[in-house]
Design a protein around this motif. Structure first.
Motif, PDB file in Angstrom:
ATOM      1  N   PRO A   1       0.823  -1.218   0.000  1.00  0.00           N
ATOM      2  CA  PRO A   1       0.000   0.000   0.000  1.00  0.00           C
ATOM      3  C   PRO A   1       0.850   1.258   0.000  1.00  0.00           C
ATOM      4  O   PRO A   1       1.906   1.321   0.627  1.00  0.00           O
ATOM      5  N   GLY A   2       0.375   2.266  -0.723  1.00  0.00           N
ATOM      6  CA  GLY A   2       0.984   3.584  -0.659  1.00  0.00           C
ATOM      7  C   GLY A   2       2.247   3.771  -1.448  1.00  0.00           C
ATOM      8  O   GLY A   2       2.958   4.760  -1.241  1.00  0.00           O
ATOM      9  N   VAL A   3       2.577   2.868  -2.385  1.00  0.00           N
ATOM     10  CA  VAL A   3       3.780   3.046  -3.193  1.00  0.00           C
ATOM     11  C   VAL A   3       3.587   4.246  -4.120  1.00  0.00           C
ATOM     12  O   VAL A   3       2.642   4.293  -4.907  1.00  0.00           O
ATOM     13  N   THR A   4       4.475   5.225  -4.016  1.00  0.00           N
ATOM     14  CA  THR A   4       4.334   6.464  -4.779  1.00  0.00           C
ATOM     15  C   THR A   4       5.079   6.430  -6.106  1.00  0.00           C
ATOM     16  O   THR A   4       4.770   7.223  -6.999  1.00  0.00           O
ATOM     17  N   ARG A   5       6.059   5.531  -6.255  1.00  0.00           N
ATOM     18  CA  ARG A   5       6.815   5.496  -7.505  1.00  0.00           C
ATOM     19  C   ARG A   5       7.468   4.140  -7.690  1.00  0.00           C
ATOM     20  O   ARG A   5       7.941   3.530  -6.732  1.00  0.00           O
ATOM     21  N   VAL A   6       7.476   3.669  -8.944  1.00  0.00           N
ATOM     22  CA  VAL A   6       8.199   2.465  -9.335  1.00  0.00           C
ATOM     23  C   VAL A   6       9.270   2.863 -10.334  1.00  0.00           C
ATOM     24  O   VAL A   6       8.973   3.486 -11.361  1.00  0.00           O
ATOM     25  N   ILE A   7      10.526   2.522 -10.032  1.00  0.00           N
ATOM     26  CA  ILE A   7      11.654   2.808 -10.916  1.00  0.00           C
ATOM     27  C   ILE A   7      12.187   1.475 -11.433  1.00  0.00           C
ATOM     28  O   ILE A   7      12.562   0.607 -10.641  1.00  0.00           O
ATOM     29  N   GLN A   8      12.222   1.303 -12.741  1.00  0.00           N
ATOM     30  CA  GLN A   8      12.745   0.093 -13.359  1.00  0.00           C
ATOM     31  C   GLN A   8      14.094   0.415 -13.992  1.00  0.00           C
ATOM     32  O   GLN A   8      14.184   1.266 -14.874  1.00  0.00           O
ATOM     33  N   VAL A   9      15.124  -0.283 -13.554  1.00  0.00           N
ATOM     34  CA  VAL A   9      16.484  -0.039 -14.035  1.00  0.00           C
ATOM     35  C   VAL A   9      16.835  -1.112 -15.053  1.00  0.00           C
ATOM     36  O   VAL A   9      16.957  -2.284 -14.715  1.00  0.00           O
ATOM     37  N   GLY A  10      16.962  -0.722 -16.299  1.00  0.00           N
ATOM     38  CA  GLY A  10      17.269  -1.665 -17.357  1.00  0.00           C
ATOM     39  C   GLY A  10      16.027  -2.263 -17.975  1.00  0.00           C
ATOM     40  O   GLY A  10      14.907  -2.122 -17.473  1.00  0.00           O
ATOM     41  N   MET A  11      16.221  -2.971 -19.063  1.00  0.00           N
ATOM     42  CA  MET A  11      15.122  -3.586 -19.804  1.00  0.00           C
ATOM     43  C   MET A  11      14.471  -4.698 -18.988  1.00  0.00           C
ATOM     44  O   MET A  11      15.134  -5.652 -18.590  1.00  0.00           O
ATOM     45  N   PRO A  12      13.157  -4.607 -18.724  1.00  0.00           N
ATOM     46  CA  PRO A  12      12.477  -5.711 -18.031  1.00  0.00           C
ATOM     47  C   PRO A  12      12.431  -6.964 -18.900  1.00  0.00           C
ATOM     48  O   PRO A  12      12.822  -6.936 -20.077  1.00  0.00           O
ATOM     49  N   GLY A  13      11.912  -8.048 -18.333  1.00  0.00           N
ATOM     50  CA  GLY A  13      11.843  -9.295 -19.071  1.00  0.00           C
ATOM     51  C   GLY A  13      10.925  -9.270 -20.271  1.00  0.00           C
ATOM     52  O   GLY A  13      10.988 -10.146 -21.123  1.00  0.00           O
ATOM     53  N   GLY A  14      10.067  -8.294 -20.378  1.00  0.00           N
ATOM     54  CA  GLY A  14       9.133  -8.170 -21.490  1.00  0.00           C
ATOM     55  C   GLY A  14       8.077  -7.136 -21.169  1.00  0.00           C
ATOM     56  O   GLY A  14       8.074  -6.527 -20.092  1.00  0.00           O
ATOM     57  N   THR A  15       7.146  -6.948 -22.105  1.00  0.00           N
ATOM     58  CA  THR A  15       6.093  -5.953 -21.911  1.00  0.00           C
ATOM     59  C   THR A  15       5.223  -6.291 -20.713  1.00  0.00           C
ATOM     60  O   THR A  15       4.884  -5.425 -19.899  1.00  0.00           O
ATOM     61  N   GLU A  16       4.847  -7.571 -20.578  1.00  0.00           N
ATOM     62  CA  GLU A  16       4.004  -7.963 -19.443  1.00  0.00           C
ATOM     63  C   GLU A  16       4.726  -7.737 -18.120  1.00  0.00           C
ATOM     64  O   GLU A  16       4.111  -7.326 -17.131  1.00  0.00           O
ATOM     65  N   GLN A  17       6.027  -8.007 -18.103  1.00  0.00           N
ATOM     66  CA  GLN A  17       6.768  -7.783 -16.869  1.00  0.00           C
ATOM     67  C   GLN A  17       6.815  -6.301 -16.533  1.00  0.00           C
ATOM     68  O   GLN A  17       6.708  -5.921 -15.356  1.00  0.00           O
TER      69      GLN A  17
END
Length: 682
Positions: A349-365
């Motif tokens: 709960p309450g997550v204000t931001r998601v930072i993804q570093v680098g290419m994820p495993g795919g679009t769904e990921q």
């Protein structure tokens, strides 16, 4: 109720009736719904209702078999035996974290039902303890991951309890298939009653062809289909702004991530909660250790920032405890550094931001990761994707349907500078409406739960000094940890060259540049041809890639960067290794490290090199290099002058009391594992 809860629960009470061959009933469900929309309650409420109905029916059947209309003892005994011996609902979840979350939710919902119990099976924990718990009480609801459940069904003699299971629930079915659990699902199904005696619910965020194939094999032909995803809906929540940054160079990676976190702590002062996703376990370990030190000197909340770490190398108990701590954190400035074990189904709960570093495993990921913020219709949240220059193909070719906006590095720098100046002018305005905690930290171990505080430093100056602080800190990074991370990234990215639409030599060179640019190594590590070939790089140009060698097969004692021969190994080529070729490793292939990596420490791996006493860190947590006694209270960086007056010397006990809850937990977690030998400090 959320839309999926409304659609499913409106089918009650008929949905929870026992099977009646003479009646036309709505029993099996195929539900298409996004993660974070309340699916868990949607299938738990019918499961609980159906179990209560079945227990009542067992008591009435016992009376009929005894030829009486009323006998409390007979009825009570029959209900107790039925609940003890027969599983009511079996719920399959793809991950341990999600399985634990479902089990906890079931316990909450059954609080008012006397003696109702939940059993849990998942890998990574003691099977003996789980079997001991299984033998203790009732089996009203069983939550399990596929691998562990199949194991205990085949080897522990509990299959008899599942032969009359009423309800079978497949949660996050698309994830189950993506993780390769199709065989486990088919095997588990063989231990359950056949359709239509068995009722089945199947929940999935997507309905691909593999999902439809599984639906045909587990659901009744006349199952009820529910779709609560609007046809014109975006792949992710439309109200969540999403940005991507293609970095000018690897040198900009860590500063840009720090500025993203600083930006979040300023615009969400007192309630910032950030998740940073990384692609490999080694990279997660390295960045978690790095951020524990960087947060103190580069972020607005400084030492009040709590850093949590979750990845597959941590024991399940440690992962569960860390997950609960992050979920309950009320300090207003927390960061979870994690691999993809936190990407699907887990609710924070309450997550204000998601930072993804680098290419994820795919679009769904990518979509599942972004789904950790802005959950269940909340209006706050943001996603940021940070890519190295050669990863631009992921945005160009894979995320064409996602509403991403570009965010140049200089634009973010300007935004943070403006926010920092505004904060310095009027700090209280940023915390407007936030209840602040102005009491001292009497118990540092509970600091994460003491409430937000005003930021301690001048923010404009902190932001200006970020590059110099980072450069000074990188001088103390353990080279072996970076090399080991490089090995894991090579394995991850070389397999994704077709998706990125770049040549493999571009990836190899890009990662070597990352070691010198982002991590500060003076020269890139040597990578053996044998290791590259094992990773699928076989274009005939790898024999001398990344370095010069005098001859193809040097002697065992000839030195290079690791001090041993280059091709001699116990099981594989490359550098000498105990188990895997490539680089020499204590236990796992890649590079030599003390297992958990990070920075060289006295005993626990992560942290910076530090003597056992003195400096500003505890003996086992590392820190910066410091003399044995004293140093200024806040440490500083190697090479800076230190005050040596007796008034500011820091004892070991005083230092230990300052360790944050997350750091202390990480240390305790590390002590539970065998510690591999460390290289000596410089």
């Amino acid at each position: 109720m959320t839309p999926v809860q409304d659609a499913v629960l409106s089918l009650l009470p008929e949905l929870a009736y026992p099977h009646d061959p003479s009646a036309k009933q709505t029993r099996d469900l195929l539900v298409k719904a996004k993660t974070g929309t309340g699916k868990t309650v949607a299938f738990l409420v019918p499961a609980i209702e159906a179990r209560l109905n079945a227990i009542e029916a067992a008591g009435k059947k016992a009376l009929a078999d005894a030829g009486v209309t009323s006998d409390k003892d007979i009825e009570t005994r029959a209900r107790r035996v039925f609940a003890k011996n027969q599983v009511g609902t079996l719920i399959i979840s793809p991950t341990r974290e999600l399985a634990t979350q479902i089990a906890n939710e079931a316990i909450k919902l059954t609080h008012w039902h006397k003696d109702f119990e939940v059993r849990l099976f998942f890998g990574g924990a003691s099977k003996r303890e789980q079997m001991r718990d299984w033998q203790r009480g009732r089996r009203d609801i069983v939550v399990a991951t596929p691998g562990r459940l199949r194991d205990v069904l085949e080897n522990e003699g509990i299959r008899e309890a599942f032969k009359n299971t009423q309800l079978f629930v497949l949660d996050e079915a698309d994830t189950l298939l993506a993780m390769g659990f199709r065989d486990e699902i088919d095997a588990i199904k063989e231990y359950l009653p056949e359709v239509p005696e068995r009722q089945t619910f199947m929940f999935s965020a997507t309905l691909s062809k593999p999902i439809q194939q599984v639906a045909r094999s587990v659901l009744a032909r006349d199952h009820h289909y529910i779709d609560v995803v609007p046809k014109d809906d975006s792949p992710v929540h439309a109200h969540i702004p999403q940005y991507h940054t293609v970095l000018p160079s690897a040198e900009d990676q860590v500063p840009h991530i720090l500025r993203l976190v600083a930006h979040d702590q300023l615009i969400n002062a007192g309630r910032s909660k950030v998740i940073i996703f990384l692609n490999t376990t080694k990279q997660t370990q390295l960045f978690a250790t790095l951020f524990r030190e960087l947060a103190k000197v580069t972020l607005p909340a400084a030492r009040n920032t709590q850093i949590y770490e979750i990845h597959s190398k941590r024991p399940q108990e440690g992962r569960t405890n860390t997950s609960n701590m992050f979920r309950k954190d009320e300090g207003g400035a927390s960061i979870l550094v994690t691999s993809d074990v936190s990407a699907r189904g887990v609710d924070y709960p309450g997550v204000t931001r998601v930072i993804q570093v680098g290419m994820p495993g795919g679009t769904e990921q990518y979509i599942h990761r972004v789904g950790r913020t802005g959950r269940a219709g909340t209006t706050t949240g943001r996603g940021d994707l940070v890519l190295l220059p050669w990863e631009i193909g992921f945005v160009s070719w894979q995320l064409t349907d996602v509403p991403l906006k570009p965010l140049p590095t200089n634009e973010l720098t300007s935004q943070v500078s403006e926010l920092a100046a505004k904060y310095d002018a009027n700090p209280e305005e940023f915390f407007k409406g936030i209840k602040l905690n102005d009491k001292p930290h009497h118990d540092p171990r509970r600091r994460f739960n003491t409430g937000p505080r005003l930021y301690p430093n001048t923010q404009a100056k902190t932001h200006e000094e970020l590059p110099s602080k980072l450069a000074a800190l990188l001088e103390n990074v353990d080279e072996d940890a970076i090399k080991e991370t490089l090995g894991s990234l090579l394995g991850y990215y070389l397999a994704k060259a077709p998706e990125l639409r770049v040549q493999k030599e571009v990836i190899v060179q890009g990662l070597k540049d990352w070691t010198t640019g982002a991590m500060g190594l003076p020269t890139p590590p040597y990578i053996s041809a044998a290791l590259l070939e094992r990773l699928g790089y076989k274009d005939g140009r790898t024999r001398n890639f990344g370095g010069e060698r005098k001859r193809s097969f040097p002697s065992r004692n000839e030195s290079h960067w690791m001090g041993r021969g280059s091709t001699k190994g116990r099981e594989g080529g490359g550098f000498q290794g105990e188990r895997e070729g490539g680089f020499r490793a204590d236990r796992e292939g890649g590079f030599r490290a003390g297992r958990e990596g990070g920075f060289r420490g006295d005993r626990e791996g992560g942290g910076f090199r530090a003597p056992r006493e003195g400096g500003f860190r505890a003996p086992r947590e590392g820190g910066f290099r410091a003399p044995r006694e004293g140093g200024d209270r806040e440490g500083g960086f190697h090479g800076q002058p230190r005050l040596r007056t007796a008034a500011i010397r820091t004892s070991t006990s005083t230092v230990a009391s300052r360790i944050s809850t997350a750091e202390a937990h990480a240390a305790s977690d590390a002590r539970s594992r065998p510690i591999a030998p460390m290289r000596g400090g410089r």
